[in-house]
Design an enzyme around this catalytic site. Structure first.
Site, short mmCIF file in Angstrom:
data_model
loop_
_atom_site.label_atom_id
_atom_site.label_comp_id
_atom_site.label_asym_id
_atom_site.label_seq_id
_atom_site.Cartn_x
_atom_site.Cartn_y
_atom_site.Cartn_z
N ASP A 1 36.30 44.00 36.89
CA ASP A 1 36.35 44.81 35.67
C ASP A 1 35.77 43.99 34.51
OD1 ASP A 1 38.44 42.96 35.66
OD2 ASP A 1 39.86 44.29 34.67
N HIS B 1 40.80 32.48 35.24
CA HIS B 1 41.54 33.33 36.18
C HIS B 1 40.70 33.75 37.38
CE1 HIS B 1 44.76 33.66 33.31
NE2 HIS B 1 43.97 34.17 32.41
O1 RIB Z 1 45.44 38.37 34.14
C1 RIB Z 1 44.11 37.96 34.21
C2 RIB Z 1 43.26 39.05 34.84
O2 RIB Z 1 43.31 40.22 34.04
C3 RIB Z 1 41.80 38.71 34.97
O3 RIB Z 1 41.27 39.33 36.11
C4 RIB Z 1 41.23 39.29 33.72
O4 RIB Z 1 39.84 39.56 33.83
C5 RIB Z 1 42.03 40.53 33.55
O5 RIB Z 1 41.47 41.55 34.32
CA CA Z 2 39.14 40.62 35.87
#
Ligand code: RIB
Ligand code: CA
Length: 303
Positions: free
Chosen positions: A8, A238
């Site tokens: 996303d 992340h």
């Molecule tokens: O919590 C971090 C996640 O949430 C990552 O994938 C960031 O891009 C959001 O989608």
């Molecule tokens: Ca993400």
């Protein structure tokens, strides 16, 4: 390793996609998109934009616009900006998504590359749940699903309990955890131990002007959010950490455990241990320095 990224984009998604492109052990078969940080049409456009910037013909398949059960979705504008790329909003693309839904794209590729395809899911898990619903053999065909999601032994980032990707579609997460698929969960427990700071972004811009420069531009907004809201002087890698958990599991401590997800109440989206499991591994520790070095090394080597 053959990989599809379910994404996303999103600032840290962009970082992960550039990382995947630069990592020689990854054969990126495509990107599937979902709502999450942005609306799904923005996620698809952003994925196409990143693929075009890389100059590669990476298929992009559009997926879920809404969660499985809840009928609304609020994009994370304060974290990723109004269009998903921080202050950068002039996002023009010439390509189109493929004429196949994300779930159908995942199912077909899992069939064609039986036992060899890893899916790295860095968005809400709706497309993965849809693929499981679409083909009963999907769970056997896919080699593993590595998920950036959850906060098992640490607080969440949307509520004190829940991490964003799980919170945005807890019902999908529950279905995926119950599916019997080989799963690795790389949640906030490990992804907040791989911080990228302002100087790292500056180095990316200096050494890899095209992709690193873009990350530096869009990263400023993301870093500001972390500074103002979370009091952190860096942002968690992340989504890249989930990719690295897929290709370099030896850098992580993992625990086999079942997982359940809170589907209502104040703990909505909380991921908690639930009995034994042979198929779910939760990352409980990471060599954060090596993960971060690997990330920087790959981004810097790809001007
Ligand atoms: O919590 C971090 C996640 O949430 C990552 O994938 C960031 O891009 C959001 O989608
Ligand atoms: Ca993400």
């Amino acid at each position: 390793m053959k990989i599809i990224i379910d994404t996303d984009p999103g600032v840290d998604d962009a970082m992960a996609i550039f990382y995947a492109h630069a990592a020689e052990e990854i054969e990126l078969l495509g990107l599937t998109t979902a709502f999450g940080n942005v609306f799904v049409h923005q996620a698809t456009r952003n994925a196409l934009y990143l693929a075009e910037m890389l100059g590669k013909d990476i298929p992009v398949a559009q997926g879920a616009a809404l969660p499985l059960v809840f009928d609304t979705h609020e994009p994370s504008k304060s974290v990723h900006g109004p269009e998903g790329f921080g202050d950068f909003t002039e996002i023009e693309v010439s390509g189109m998504p493929v004429d196949e839904s994300a779930a159908a794209f995942l199912v077909r590729n899992a069939q064609e590359h039986q036992g060899k395809l890893a899916i790295v899911a860095i968005a809400p898990l709706t497309n993965i749940a849809d693929a499981i619903r679409l083909d009963p053999e999907f769970t056997d065909n896919v080699a593993k699903i590595v998920i950036m999601g959850g906060a098992v032994d640490c607080p969440g980032n949307v509520t004190p309990f829940a991490e964003a990707n799980i919170y945005h579609d807890p019902h999908a997460a529950a279905e995926v955890f119950a599916s019997g698929c080989e799963i690795v969960l790389a949640g906030l427990d490990v992804t907040l131990q791989t911080l990228c700071v302002l100087d790292d972004f500056a180095q990316m811009a200096a050494m890899a002007p095209k992709t690193g420069g873009f990350l530096n531009d869009i990263g400023k907004y993301y870093l500001k959010f972390y500074h103002e809201i979370a009091g952190e002087e860096g942002c968690g890698l992340h989504d890249s950490t989930a990719l690295i958990a897929c290709t370099h599991p030896e850098l992580f401590r993992m625990e086999k455990t079942g997982l359940s997800v809170a589907l209502d109440g104040p703990e909505l989206g909380n991921t908690v241990r639930a009995g034994p499991s042979e198929t779910i591994s939760v990352c409980t520790g990471v060599d954060g320095e090596t993960v971060k070095d690997l990330f920087m090394q790959r981004i810097l080597s790809n001007p």
